[in-house]
Design an enzyme around this catalytic site. Structure first.
Site, PDB file in Angstrom:
ATOM      1  N   ASN A   7      -6.667 -11.338   8.978  1.00  0.00           N
ATOM      2  CA  ASN A   7      -6.293 -10.120   9.696  1.00  0.00           C
ATOM      3  C   ASN A   7      -7.538  -9.228   9.838  1.00  0.00           C
ATOM      4  O   ASN A   7      -8.087  -8.765   8.838  1.00  0.00           O
ATOM      5  CB  ASN A   7      -5.186  -9.401   8.916  1.00  0.00           C
ATOM      6  CG  ASN A   7      -4.692  -8.184   9.646  1.00  0.00           C
ATOM      7  OD1 ASN A   7      -5.487  -7.415  10.180  1.00  0.00           O
ATOM      8  ND2 ASN A   7      -3.389  -7.994   9.689  1.00  0.00           N
ATOM      9  N   HIS A  10      -8.751  -4.381  10.011  1.00  0.00           N
ATOM     10  CA  HIS A  10      -9.552  -3.504   9.148  1.00  0.00           C
ATOM     11  C   HIS A  10     -10.973  -3.311   9.693  1.00  0.00           C
ATOM     12  O   HIS A  10     -11.605  -2.300   9.417  1.00  0.00           O
ATOM     13  CB  HIS A  10      -9.571  -4.066   7.727  1.00  0.00           C
ATOM     14  CG  HIS A  10      -8.186  -4.405   7.244  1.00  0.00           C
ATOM     15  ND1 HIS A  10      -7.351  -3.462   6.696  1.00  0.00           N
ATOM     16  CD2 HIS A  10      -7.478  -5.561   7.274  1.00  0.00           C
ATOM     17  CE1 HIS A  10      -6.186  -4.032   6.394  1.00  0.00           C
ATOM     18  NE2 HIS A  10      -6.245  -5.304   6.737  1.00  0.00           N
ATOM     19  N   HIS A  43      -2.954  -6.590  14.872  1.00  0.00           N
ATOM     20  CA  HIS A  43      -1.746  -5.810  15.142  1.00  0.00           C
ATOM     21  C   HIS A  43      -2.054  -4.828  16.266  1.00  0.00           C
ATOM     22  O   HIS A  43      -2.849  -3.912  16.080  1.00  0.00           O
ATOM     23  CB  HIS A  43      -1.354  -5.076  13.848  1.00  0.00           C
ATOM     24  CG  HIS A  43      -0.063  -4.333  13.934  1.00  0.00           C
ATOM     25  ND1 HIS A  43       0.549  -3.794  12.830  1.00  0.00           N
ATOM     26  CD2 HIS A  43       0.745  -4.035  14.980  1.00  0.00           C
ATOM     27  CE1 HIS A  43       1.677  -3.195  13.191  1.00  0.00           C
ATOM     28  NE2 HIS A  43       1.812  -3.312  14.491  1.00  0.00           N
ATOM     29  N   ARG A  45      -0.913  -1.912  17.720  1.00  0.00           N
ATOM     30  CA  ARG A  45       0.083  -0.868  17.443  1.00  0.00           C
ATOM     31  C   ARG A  45       0.302  -0.020  18.682  1.00  0.00           C
ATOM     32  O   ARG A  45      -0.582   0.104  19.541  1.00  0.00           O
ATOM     33  CB  ARG A  45      -0.390   0.021  16.274  1.00  0.00           C
ATOM     34  CG  ARG A  45      -0.503  -0.711  14.955  1.00  0.00           C
ATOM     35  CD  ARG A  45      -0.887   0.245  13.844  1.00  0.00           C
ATOM     36  NE  ARG A  45       0.251   1.001  13.385  1.00  0.00           N
ATOM     37  CZ  ARG A  45       0.913   0.762  12.251  1.00  0.00           C
ATOM     38  NH1 ARG A  45       0.522  -0.189  11.441  1.00  0.00           N
ATOM     39  NH2 ARG A  45       1.957   1.488  11.923  1.00  0.00           N
ATOM     40  N   THR A 101       1.774  -1.695   7.323  1.00  0.00           N
ATOM     41  CA  THR A 101       3.168  -2.101   7.486  1.00  0.00           C
ATOM     42  C   THR A 101       3.849  -2.094   6.120  1.00  0.00           C
ATOM     43  O   THR A 101       3.565  -2.936   5.278  1.00  0.00           O
ATOM     44  CB  THR A 101       3.240  -3.510   8.120  1.00  0.00           C
ATOM     45  OG1 THR A 101       2.253  -3.598   9.139  1.00  0.00           O
ATOM     46  CG2 THR A 101       4.606  -3.778   8.700  1.00  0.00           C
ATOM     47  N   GLU A 151       7.673 -14.785   8.139  1.00  0.00           N
ATOM     48  CA  GLU A 151       6.607 -14.405   7.211  1.00  0.00           C
ATOM     49  C   GLU A 151       7.225 -13.487   6.160  1.00  0.00           C
ATOM     50  O   GLU A 151       7.756 -12.422   6.488  1.00  0.00           O
ATOM     51  CB  GLU A 151       5.473 -13.683   7.954  1.00  0.00           C
ATOM     52  CG  GLU A 151       4.379 -13.197   7.005  1.00  0.00           C
ATOM     53  CD  GLU A 151       3.148 -12.654   7.718  1.00  0.00           C
ATOM     54  OE1 GLU A 151       2.912 -12.987   8.895  1.00  0.00           O
ATOM     55  OE2 GLU A 151       2.410 -11.885   7.077  1.00  0.00           O
ATOM     56  N   HIS A 191       0.609  -9.873   3.076  1.00  0.00           N
ATOM     57  CA  HIS A 191       0.528  -8.450   2.756  1.00  0.00           C
ATOM     58  C   HIS A 191       0.159  -8.251   1.297  1.00  0.00           C
ATOM     59  O   HIS A 191       0.873  -8.686   0.399  1.00  0.00           O
ATOM     60  CB  HIS A 191       1.816  -7.670   3.053  1.00  0.00           C
ATOM     61  CG  HIS A 191       1.497  -6.249   3.442  1.00  0.00           C
ATOM     62  ND1 HIS A 191       1.165  -5.301   2.504  1.00  0.00           N
ATOM     63  CD2 HIS A 191       1.396  -5.647   4.641  1.00  0.00           C
ATOM     64  CE1 HIS A 191       0.903  -4.176   3.131  1.00  0.00           C
ATOM     65  NE2 HIS A 191       1.021  -4.354   4.423  1.00  0.00           N
TER      66      HIS A 191
HETATM   67  N1  PXP Z   1       0.955  -9.857   7.529  1.00  0.00           N
HETATM   68  C1  PXP Z   1       1.474  -8.800   8.204  1.00  0.00           C
HETATM   69  C2  PXP Z   1       2.702  -9.014   9.025  1.00  0.00           C
HETATM   70  C3  PXP Z   1       0.848  -7.537   8.165  1.00  0.00           C
HETATM   71  O1  PXP Z   1       1.380  -6.500   8.831  1.00  0.00           O
HETATM   72  C4  PXP Z   1      -0.351  -7.396   7.412  1.00  0.00           C
HETATM   73  C5  PXP Z   1      -1.048  -6.075   7.379  1.00  0.00           C
HETATM   74  O2  PXP Z   1      -1.444  -5.690   8.649  1.00  0.00           O
HETATM   75  C6  PXP Z   1      -0.857  -8.529   6.751  1.00  0.00           C
HETATM   76  C7  PXP Z   1      -0.172  -9.728   6.803  1.00  0.00           C
HETATM   77  C8  PXP Z   1      -2.130  -8.472   5.961  1.00  0.00           C
HETATM   78  O3  PXP Z   1      -1.998  -7.578   4.911  1.00  0.00           O
HETATM   79  P1  PXP Z   1      -3.287  -7.196   4.040  1.00  0.00           P
HETATM   80  O4  PXP Z   1      -4.237  -6.473   4.916  1.00  0.00           O
HETATM   81  O5  PXP Z   1      -2.730  -6.370   2.938  1.00  0.00           O
HETATM   82  O6  PXP Z   1      -3.878  -8.499   3.548  1.00  0.00           O
END
Ligand code: PXP
Length: 239
Positions: A7, A10, A43, A45, A101, A151, A191
């Site tokens: 992801n 960030h 994402h 948004r 999220t 997920e 997450h």
């Molecule tokens: N999966 C989903 C659906 C998410 O919304 C996020 C955060 O954007 C992640 C995975 C990744 O989470 P993290 O950044 O805490 O690893």
């Protein structure tokens, strides 16, 4: 082999902190893919607070592995997804005030809407995953929507403070995972996963995909900072 979706929101968050052009999440995606990522997760948004329309368009053109677009179950973003055609969409809940999220999608509250959006996305050739808490009523409802994957939100597991809570949360995820795979759906999780807590989740039978962002991007700063300072010092020496 479990697929790793990285992801890169960030990276865009850091860019937006200065409203500048760097770091570019598109570059981030290239490097993640060179490092072996099986997927790039972003994402888009509604408030475009990190990833924007330019990013998703360029990512569609440049990402060679799976492009997984997280989005809220709303019409405007659904139409963008149908135009961009990511390989996969993960439907997530979205609140403007949240930092990230916070929980899974509440399928039971908006079953018809979610089913309609899944159908629209699937008709555009997009695989659809739902981001759900390891809660049996949500998982059962999710399975009935016709999605391709679920997920599991691992946030509560990741935030659990003592060993008993960690074990309890892990058990909930394992049980939810079994219901999902018994129904013939792909099992994903994500997450709050880190280098310290990921292994028990990776060991869950039939786990197909993990989406990890914060921990990987945080570590990339730590493993890359020394080199970045060296490069600046070298430049100053030349002057
Ligand atoms: N999966 C989903 C659906 C998410 O919304 C996020 C955060 O954007 C992640 C995975 C990744 O989470 P993290 O950044 O805490 O690893």
């Amino acid at each position: 082999m479990i697929e790793l979706g990285v992801n890169i929101d960030h990276v865009a968050t850091l860019r937006q902190a200065r409203r500048t052009v760097e770091p570019d999440p598109v570059w981030g995606a290239v490097l993640a893919e060179l490092g072996g990522a099986d997927g790039i997760t972003v994402h888009l948004r509604e408030d475009r607070r990190h990833i924007n329309d330019r990013d998703i368009t360029l990512l569609r053109e440049t990402v060679r592995c799976k492009l997984n677009m997280e989005m809220a179950a709303i019409g405007e973003i659904t139409e963008i997804a149908c135009k961009i055609k990511p390989d996969q969409v993960t439907l997530v809940p979205e609140r403007r005030e949240e930092i990230t999220t916070e929980g899974g999608l509440y399928v039971t509250d908006q079953f018809d809407n979610i089913q309609k959006i899944i159908k629209r996305l699937q008709e555009s050739g997009i695989v659809v995953s739902l981001f759900l808490d390891p809660d049996n009523s949500q998982i059962d409802a999710g399975i009935k929507t016709g999605c391709n994957a679920i997920e599991i939100h691992t946030g509560r597991y990741a935030n659990a403070k003592d060993q008993k809570s960690v074990s309890d949360e892990l058990l909930r995820i394992i049980n939810a995972g079994k219901i999902i795979t018994d129904a013939g759906l792909r099992l994903h999780a994500g997450h709050g996963l880190t280098y310290h807590n990921v292994i028990p989740i990776a060991k869950i039978p039939n786990m197909a995909e993990l989406n990890i962002g914060h921990s990987i991007i945080a570590r990339s700063i730590m493993v890359g900072l020394k080199e970045a300072v060296r490069e600046m010092k070298k430049l100053l020496t030349i002057q």
